[in-house]
Scaffold this active site. Structure first.
Site, mmCIF file in Angstrom:
data_model
loop_
_atom_site.group_PDB
_atom_site.id
_atom_site.type_symbol
_atom_site.label_atom_id
_atom_site.label_comp_id
_atom_site.label_asym_id
_atom_site.label_seq_id
_atom_site.Cartn_x
_atom_site.Cartn_y
_atom_site.Cartn_z
ATOM 1 N N GLU A 174 0.863 -1.198 0.000
ATOM 2 C CA GLU A 174 0.000 0.000 0.000
ATOM 3 C C GLU A 174 0.899 1.249 0.000
ATOM 4 O O GLU A 174 1.942 1.262 0.660
ATOM 5 C CB GLU A 174 -0.834 -0.021 1.293
ATOM 6 N N LYS A 180 -9.492 1.813 -2.013
ATOM 7 C CA LYS A 180 -9.742 1.282 -0.658
ATOM 8 C C LYS A 180 -11.151 1.610 -0.155
ATOM 9 O O LYS A 180 -11.593 2.774 -0.218
ATOM 10 C CB LYS A 180 -8.684 1.851 0.288
ATOM 11 N N CYS A 236 -4.893 -3.020 2.970
ATOM 12 C CA CYS A 236 -4.611 -2.908 4.402
ATOM 13 C C CYS A 236 -5.804 -3.174 5.309
ATOM 14 O O CYS A 236 -6.139 -4.318 5.561
ATOM 15 C CB CYS A 236 -3.974 -1.562 4.718
HETATM 16 N N1 CDT Z 1 -3.096 1.452 6.443
HETATM 17 C C1 CDT Z 1 -4.004 0.895 7.263
HETATM 18 O O1 CDT Z 1 -5.147 0.688 6.896
HETATM 19 N N2 CDT Z 1 -3.574 0.609 8.529
HETATM 20 C C2 CDT Z 1 -4.430 0.122 9.550
HETATM 21 C C3 CDT Z 1 -3.893 0.547 10.859
HETATM 22 C C4 CDT Z 1 -4.857 0.365 11.964
HETATM 23 S S1 CDT Z 1 -6.025 1.614 12.117
HETATM 24 C C5 CDT Z 1 -5.177 2.904 12.818
HETATM 25 C C6 CDT Z 1 -4.565 -1.408 9.553
HETATM 26 O O2 CDT Z 1 -5.704 -1.888 9.623
HETATM 27 O O3 CDT Z 1 -3.554 -2.103 9.551
#
Ligand code: CDT
Length: 307
Positions: free
Chosen positions: A47, A124, A169
């Site tokens: 990502e 996303k 993600c």
């Molecule tokens: N980039 C991304 O979506 N990261 C989130 C971090 C947790 S929410 C602050 C994840 O789900 O890994």
């Protein structure tokens, strides 16, 4: 005839703020060449693979961050990656921040075939974090300020002789992401991520980041009889430590390759797409066993409703 795709999960180490796009593209090309030497058909990058994870900072005027977004793909700076991939006859999946002509901002991932054509674009759906500046945090996770959640949903495309879907993600934590693709016959799900180890709303989860990462991708793979490739941007980026543990998960739910470092690292696996049917034609024969008539709450309501 077997349908084996040799897949390279190209984990990236940190990209610091002062690193230029040119420097990053050079790293991507190095991984691409390594993947080609290992016989890969497809390389999956993380990502927001072209820049540092800029949602960790808040700025009042969002246009000050325009330089983190791509307005065209390929662009003059990313064109060498496309050119090299086409020359080597290798496909790739790349995450980046997208700024559209009408000013919309998406967290985006594209899939490029071996002949250099962009076969799919995914934006996303589940945008985590917060919309406003939260000054008490050690670092921000203001993705909800920087990106619009896509309403386009989860597509599945015919590519690489398979049925390929994408997610980004935080999408990997939601069972609906996998199931919507499962219902379109997905065989291979590609997912880039940036996951800070420190979860500010509940630090008791910090020690579980690796467990949760594997838990969701292994269960999503197994419950939908699909391959899942999860690829991190890892390591300490601008003082924030992010999870590595990129992995390739089989339709059985087994991890068949996993990163050992938090740097630029390529994992390679020979992925047999016909393995999916061992699950989708037996235990998870959706048409035979699913009961959508009793799942109506899943699309009819968003949060918890107490009767
Ligand atoms: N980039 C991304 O979506 N990261 C989130 C971090 C947790 S929410 C602050 C994840 O789900 O890994």
């Amino acid at each position: 005839m077997t349908r084996i795709i040799t897949i390279g999960a190209a984990q990236l180490g940190p990209i610091q703020r002062e690193h230029t796009r040119e420097q990053v593209v050079t790293r991507l090309i190095a991984l691409l060449r390594q993947a080609h030497a290992a016989g890969c058909d497809l390389v999956v990058f993380p990502e927001l693979a072209l820049t540092t994870f800029f949602p960790r900072w808040f700025v009042k005027n969002i246009s000050e961050t325009d330089h983190y977004y791509e307005t065209e793909m390929p662009s003059p700076v990313t064109a060498p990656l496309f050119k090299e991939a086409k020359k080597l006859g290798i496909g790739f999946c790349l995450g980046y921040a997208e700024l559209t002509n009408n000013g919309e901002r998406f967290n985006t991932q594209i899939l490029v075939e071996k002949d250099g054509t962009v076969v799919a674009k995914y934006r996303k759906v589940h945008i985590p974090g917060h919309e406003e500046h939260e000054p008490d945090r050690a670092f921000q996770h203001a993705e909800r300020y920087y990106f619009t959640p896509s309403n386009e949903g989860f597509g599945v495309w015919n590519a690489f002789g398979s049925r390929v879907g994408m997610m980004i993600c935080n999408d990997r934590r939601w069972p609906e992401s996998y199931r919507v693709m499962g219902l379109q016959g997905v065989e291979l799900i590609l997912c880039g991520y940036n996951t800070p180890i420190h979860y500010i709303p509940d630090p008791s989860q910090d020690i579980l980041q690796g467990f949760h990462n594997a838990l969701v991708m292994q269960s999503g793979a197994y419950q939908n009889g699909t391959w899942v490739v999860g690829v991190a941007k890892a390591g300490v980026e601008e003082g924030v430590d992010s999870l590595g543990q990129s992995m390739i998960v089989a339709p059985s739910g087994q991890i068949i390759a996993q990163a050992l470092t938090t740097d630029d690292e390529l994992l390679v696996a020979h992925c047999d797409m016909d393995w999916c049917q061992k699950y989708t034609k037996t235990l998870f024969d959706f048409d035979r066993y699913r009961r959508p008539e009793v799942y109506t709450r899943i699309t009819a309501q968003r949060g918890v409703e107490l009767d």
